[in-house]
Write a protein that holds these residues in place. Structure first.
Motif, PDB file in Angstrom:
ATOM      1  N   ASP A   8       0.821  -1.210   0.000  1.00 24.10           N
ATOM      2  CA  ASP A   8       0.000   0.000   0.000  1.00 24.10           C
ATOM      3  C   ASP A   8       0.856   1.261   0.000  1.00 24.10           C
ATOM      4  OD1 ASP A   8      -2.020   1.855   0.282  1.00 24.10           O
ATOM      5  OD2 ASP A   8      -2.304   1.497   2.424  1.00 24.10           O
ATOM      6  N   THR A   9       0.715   2.056  -1.060  1.00 23.29           N
ATOM      7  CA  THR A   9       1.360   3.370  -1.116  1.00 23.29           C
ATOM      8  C   THR A   9       0.321   4.483  -1.139  1.00 23.29           C
ATOM      9  OG1 THR A   9       1.402   3.488  -3.546  1.00 23.29           O
ATOM     10  CG2 THR A   9       3.247   2.366  -2.472  1.00 23.29           C
ATOM     11  N   GLU A  10      -0.948   4.116  -0.931  1.00 19.88           N
ATOM     12  CA  GLU A  10      -2.063   5.044  -1.110  1.00 19.88           C
ATOM     13  C   GLU A  10      -2.651   5.541   0.213  1.00 19.88           C
ATOM     14  OE1 GLU A  10      -3.059   6.392  -3.774  1.00 19.88           O
ATOM     15  OE2 GLU A  10      -2.305   5.178  -5.417  1.00 19.88           O
ATOM     16  N   ASN A  11      -1.766   5.797   1.172  1.00 20.25           N
ATOM     17  CA  ASN A  11      -2.183   6.413   2.441  1.00 20.25           C
ATOM     18  C   ASN A  11      -3.252   5.618   3.179  1.00 20.25           C
ATOM     19  OD1 ASN A  11      -0.478   8.716   2.030  1.00 20.25           O
ATOM     20  ND2 ASN A  11      -1.991   9.493   0.563  1.00 20.25           N
ATOM     21  N   GLY A  12      -3.063   4.314   3.236  1.00 17.14           N
ATOM     22  CA  GLY A  12      -3.956   3.473   4.026  1.00 17.14           C
ATOM     23  C   GLY A  12      -5.236   3.062   3.352  1.00 17.14           C
ATOM     24  N   SER A  13      -5.365   3.276   2.058  1.00 16.86           N
ATOM     25  CA  SER A  13      -6.613   2.910   1.377  1.00 16.86           C
ATOM     26  C   SER A  13      -6.852   1.407   1.407  1.00 16.86           C
ATOM     27  CB  SER A  13      -6.599   3.404  -0.072  1.00 16.86           C
ATOM     28  OG  SER A  13      -5.594   2.734  -0.828  1.00 16.86           O
ATOM     29  N   LEU A  72       1.027  -4.455   3.587  1.00 13.57           N
ATOM     30  CA  LEU A  72       2.378  -3.956   3.824  1.00 13.57           C
ATOM     31  C   LEU A  72       2.381  -2.487   3.421  1.00 13.57           C
ATOM     32  CD1 LEU A  72       5.728  -5.704   2.831  1.00 13.57           C
ATOM     33  CD2 LEU A  72       5.434  -3.232   2.762  1.00 13.57           C
ATOM     34  N   THR A  73       2.487  -1.603   4.389  1.00 18.65           N
ATOM     35  CA  THR A  73       2.482  -0.166   4.108  1.00 18.65           C
ATOM     36  C   THR A  73       3.876   0.264   3.660  1.00 18.65           C
ATOM     37  OG1 THR A  73       0.757   0.218   5.750  1.00 18.65           O
ATOM     38  CG2 THR A  73       2.043   2.128   5.045  1.00 18.65           C
ATOM     39  N   LEU A  74       3.960   0.768   2.450  1.00 13.36           N
ATOM     40  CA  LEU A  74       5.240   1.208   1.896  1.00 13.36           C
ATOM     41  C   LEU A  74       5.321   2.727   1.983  1.00 13.36           C
ATOM     42  CD1 LEU A  74       7.779   0.024   0.513  1.00 13.36           C
ATOM     43  CD2 LEU A  74       6.716   0.555  -1.682  1.00 13.36           C
ATOM     44  N   GLU A  75       6.095   3.191   2.942  1.00 13.72           N
ATOM     45  CA  GLU A  75       6.247   4.627   3.129  1.00 13.72           C
ATOM     46  C   GLU A  75       7.233   5.192   2.114  1.00 13.72           C
ATOM     47  OE1 GLU A  75       4.390   6.198   5.125  1.00 13.72           O
ATOM     48  OE2 GLU A  75       3.662   4.715   6.579  1.00 13.72           O
ATOM     49  N   SER A  76       7.233   6.510   1.989  1.00 11.08           N
ATOM     50  CA  SER A  76       8.186   7.193   1.123  1.00 11.08           C
ATOM     51  C   SER A  76       9.608   6.994   1.672  1.00 11.08           C
ATOM     52  CB  SER A  76       7.830   8.686   1.083  1.00 11.08           C
ATOM     53  OG  SER A  76       8.676   9.375   0.221  1.00 11.08           O
ATOM     54  N   PRO A  77      10.631   6.891   0.807  1.00 11.74           N
ATOM     55  CA  PRO A  77      10.609   7.061  -0.643  1.00 11.74           C
ATOM     56  C   PRO A  77      10.115   5.813  -1.366  1.00 11.74           C
ATOM     57  CG  PRO A  77      12.843   6.571   0.082  1.00 11.74           C
ATOM     58  CD  PRO A  77      12.014   6.696   1.326  1.00 11.74           C
ATOM     59  N   HIS A  78       9.382   6.024  -2.444  1.00 11.35           N
ATOM     60  CA  HIS A  78       8.803   4.925  -3.206  1.00 11.35           C
ATOM     61  C   HIS A  78       9.719   4.539  -4.372  1.00 11.35           C
ATOM     62  CE1 HIS A  78       4.948   6.658  -1.417  1.00 11.35           C
ATOM     63  NE2 HIS A  78       5.133   5.478  -0.847  1.00 11.35           N
ATOM     64  N   SER A  79      10.945   4.196  -4.041  1.00  7.10           N
ATOM     65  CA  SER A  79      11.897   3.806  -5.072  1.00  7.10           C
ATOM     66  C   SER A  79      11.570   2.411  -5.594  1.00  7.10           C
ATOM     67  CB  SER A  79      13.317   3.820  -4.505  1.00  7.10           C
ATOM     68  OG  SER A  79      13.468   2.813  -3.518  1.00  7.10           O
ATOM     69  N   PRO A  80      11.964   2.099  -6.817  1.00  7.11           N
ATOM     70  CA  PRO A  80      11.728   0.745  -7.351  1.00  7.11           C
ATOM     71  C   PRO A  80      12.342  -0.328  -6.461  1.00  7.11           C
ATOM     72  CG  PRO A  80      12.402   2.215  -9.108  1.00  7.11           C
ATOM     73  CD  PRO A  80      12.573   2.985  -7.833  1.00  7.11           C
TER      74      PRO A  80
END
Length: 287
Positions: free
Chosen positions: A48-53, A66-74
């Motif tokens: 999830d990169t969409e703020n908890g959607s 799995l919440t992926l916080e910034s930075p959203h690198s490959p």
């Protein structure tokens, strides 16, 4: 080491859902995943990169987030995929991969020097990310945001912008990498803009549900015939797609090798003609 015959049941679907904000991409991805796992959402993970959607639909079942916080690198996406694989997930939802492209664009803008040559520092990272998706031993559903795309057209002697549809926020031609691409509109209706399974091609707009995922799972587990493979050859748009299709179904592909060669020659001719046109050599006179 042991050789085995190729099996469709060993294949994992790689698909994308693209649409504007509010179109229902996350929910649609979960419903497809539910069908792909025969209702066992415990085998589904959302990166999830969409703020908890991803947590908004917990009523559907006990899927994993799995919440992926910034930075959203490959590279961080790839690490997250490995976490899901090591946990035994059968379906991984990347919600969304637009953030990976935004990251690379921002990184490219920050680099000093020649903008064109700096793409050499971006392309390998994007390629590694896409290869990770394609080679992953799990079903992958990627969501992508879209934006309105425009072209300049001449009207009454003036160049004016004209809407030509929605464009995914990802690298151009990313859709070529997926087996299925669904376009979802603001009213939650989906159509397939690419479909190598032929399950949804040419069908009227529909609402995605668990049966959509079940159809895809049945296709993955069905026996691939020569006729089906011939149709998949016809649908290939790039030499890379054609090569991957051949290598994935090697035994059966060898029995219709002529079809692959004919398609390869056609695609190569299109590339050559496009190259001639871009170099100003669109016409050729034999002397």
């Amino acid at each position: 080491m042991q050789l085995r015959k190729s099996e469709r049941s060993k294949a994992k679907i790689k698909m994308a859902l693209q649409g504007p904000s509010g179109a229902g991409k996350t929910l649609s991805a979960l419903l497809i995943a539910q069908g792909l796992t025969n209702g066992n959402l415990a085998k589904v993970a959302i990166i999830d990169t969409e703020n908890g959607s991803a947590d908004l639909y917990s009523h559907l079942g006990n899927y994993n987030v799995l919440t992926l916080e910034s930075p959203h690198s490959p590279e961080r996406y790839m690490e997250a995929i490995d976490v899901c694989l090591n946990a035994g997930m059968e379906v991984i939802i990347l919600d969304s991969i637009s953030h990976a492209w935004d990251y690379l664009i921002d990184y490219h803008s920050s680099l000093p020097g020649n903008s064109f040559t700096n793409w050499a520092k971006i392309t390998p990272r994007q390629k590694a990310f896409v290869d990770k998706i394609l080679q992953c031993n799990a079903h992958i559903i990627s969501t992508m945001r879209v934006k309105q795309d425009y072209v300049l057209s001449e009207k009454n002697g003036k160049m004016v912008p004209e809407k030509v549809g929605l464009k995914a926020i990802q690298r151009d031609e990313i859709s070529y990498e997926f087996t299925i691409v669904f376009d979802i509109d603001s009213k939650h209706f989906a159509v397939s803009s690419k479909d190598r399974t032929q399950l949804f091609e040419g069908k009227p707009p529909f609402t995605i549900n668990t049966s959509t995922g079940k159809k895809i799972l049945d296709w993955c587990n069905s026996t691939l015939t020569k006729e089906k493979l011939k149709q998949m050859v016809i649908q290939c748009n790039t030499l890379k797609e054609l090569t991957e299709l051949y290598n994935t179904n090697l035994d059966l592909a060898k029995s219709i090798e002529h079809d692959f060669i004919s398609k390869k020659d056609l695609l190569q001719n299109l590339i050559n003609n496009a190259t001639k046109s871009s170099n100003g050599n669109g016409t050729y006179t034999h002397k």
